[in-house]
Design an enzyme around this catalytic site. Structure first.
Site, PDB file in Angstrom:
ATOM      1  N   CYS A  19       0.816  -1.227   0.000  1.00 41.99           N
ATOM      2  CA  CYS A  19       0.000   0.000   0.000  1.00 41.99           C
ATOM      3  C   CYS A  19       0.842   1.265   0.000  1.00 41.99           C
ATOM      4  CB  CYS A  19      -0.958  -0.016   1.181  1.00 41.99           C
ATOM      5  SG  CYS A  19      -2.317  -1.184   0.963  1.00 41.99           S
ATOM      6  N   SER A  51     -14.365   9.057   0.951  1.00 44.01           N
ATOM      7  CA  SER A  51     -13.120   8.266   0.845  1.00 44.01           C
ATOM      8  C   SER A  51     -13.204   6.987   1.665  1.00 44.01           C
ATOM      9  CB  SER A  51     -11.915   9.105   1.295  1.00 44.01           C
ATOM     10  OG  SER A  51     -11.827  10.295   0.566  1.00 44.01           O
ATOM     11  N   ASP A  52     -14.331   6.307   1.567  1.00 45.80           N
ATOM     12  CA  ASP A  52     -14.529   5.096   2.357  1.00 45.80           C
ATOM     13  C   ASP A  52     -13.820   3.909   1.712  1.00 45.80           C
ATOM     14  OD1 ASP A  52     -15.592   3.481   4.449  1.00 45.80           O
ATOM     15  OD2 ASP A  52     -17.320   4.830   4.528  1.00 45.80           O
ATOM     16  N   THR A 143      -5.754 -10.407 -16.967  1.00 47.20           N
ATOM     17  CA  THR A 143      -4.296 -10.464 -16.955  1.00 47.20           C
ATOM     18  C   THR A 143      -3.717  -9.610 -18.076  1.00 47.20           C
ATOM     19  OG1 THR A 143      -4.251 -12.405 -18.403  1.00 47.20           O
ATOM     20  CG2 THR A 143      -4.304 -12.816 -16.033  1.00 47.20           C
TER      21      THR A 143
END
EC number: 2.7.9.3
Length: 351
Positions: A19, A51-52, A143
């Site tokens: 992240c 912004s959940d 992909t």
């Protein structure tokens, strides 16, 4: 199982990891400004405005669909572990809304000229293993051949509309409980440079592959008013999102925030992430720190967490029940870290 010797280290192929790859919150707000302003249907219970962690769409009076996606570059070198961490992280957003995941789609972008097929297969196997633990089928995906390895999921869940818990429901007087310790970004930075001790890696892996399964049971508690998970914007960033969405302030007792073993030793050695500094640049003007707060601790406050813990805002008389839910799911490093205040709205104050 490690990648074949002829394959490069996974972390050497990515400019970031986990992240920590997220676009900084200040930049993201600018990019999404026009999109958030668009009209939304009445049945969209949760959209992008606060912004959940996921979108929530009401299907009927008894069911709402929770939809999210998350993907990133490698945070570790073991391909199986990378897949597990990425899938666990993606599913966390469903749990953070109080929902149970029902379905996943794999998002796979791999440098086919650099990674062998067995290595790529192990990444997919790791993701499938995490989804199996959650009782979720990977029903398809997409992909592409990519410059950097990227893996993640689209994750879907179901929740009763009255059980949805957002990051915008916190109330003045609530207590804040954090379900996992901080430090994955700092550990990932040390790992990338070959300086993470084996014991610290084991602790990092245990945390990042632990599914946030307490989410639905927490949402069922009457005293739980808001939920979110702490990921790429760090504890400070996600606490500020809760404060902004709820129209409240947040106070954190820094000494009570759980931190993974060995993280402060790594900080003392100079390990941190560029994402931590970018996070501070995005929202540091909304944080009040003690006058003698060390810069290393500030880096931990804004450290991007991968597959981080649930942050719960609950009534004071619900704290014991919240702790009990975490304990039932095997979480043992849970901290009551602060409280929600009426003012100053939209700010974070550290003590």
């Amino acid at each position: 199982m490690l990648a074949p010797a002829r394959d490069p280290r996974l972390t050497s192929l990515s400019h970031g990891g986990g992240c920590g790859c997220k676009i900084a919150p200040g930049v993201l707000s600018e990019l999404l400004a026009d999109t958030i302003a668009l009209p939304v249907p009445a049945d969209l219970i949760v959209g992008a405005a606060t912004s959940d962690d996921a979108a929530v769409y009401r299907l009927n009076d008894a069911q709402a669909l929770v939809a999210t996606t998350d993907f990133f570059m490698p945070i570790v070198d073991d391909p199986f572990d990378f897949g597990r961490i990425a899938a666990t992280n993606a599913l966390s957003d469903v749990y953070a809304m109080g929902a149970r995941p029902i379905l996943a789609l794999a998002l796979v972008a791999m440098p086919l000229a650099k990674l062998s097929r067995p290595t790529i297969a192990r990444i997919l196997e790791g993701g499938a293993a995490a989804c199996k633990s959650a009782g979720v089928p990977i029903a398809g995906g997409h992909t592409i051949d990519s410059v950097e390895p990227i893996y993640g999921l689209v994750a879907l869940g179901i929740v009763a509309p009255d059980r949805v818990r957002t990051n915008a429901g916190a109330r003045s007087g609530d207590r804040l409980v954090l379900g996992k310790p901080l430090g994955t970004g700092i550990m990932a930075g040390a790992l990338k440079k070959g300086a993470l001790p084996p014991a610290a890696y084991a602790g990092m892996l245990a945390t990042t592959t632990r599914l946030n399964t307490p989410g639905p049971d927490l949402a069922a508690l009457e005293g739980v008013h808001a939920l979110t998970d702490v990921t790429g914007f760090g504890l400070a960033g996600h606490a500020l999102e809760m404060a902004r969405g709820s129209g409240c302030g947040v106070q954190v007792d820094w000494a009570r925030v759980p931190v993974m073993a060995g993280v402060r030793d790594l900080l003392a050695q100079g390990f941190s992430t560029g994402a931590s500094h970018n996070n501070w640049a995005s929202y540091g003007d909304r944080i009040d720190l003690p006058a003698d707060f060390p810069e290393t601790e500030r880096a931990l406050l804004t450290d991007p967490q991968t597959s981080g813990g649930l942050l719960v805002s609950c009534a004071p008389d619900a704290v014991d029940a919240v702790r009990g839910v975490f304990a039932q799911h095997g979480f043992d490093l849970v901290g009551e870290i602060g409280e929600v205040t009426a003012a100053p709205a939209g700010r974070l104050i550290l003590h």
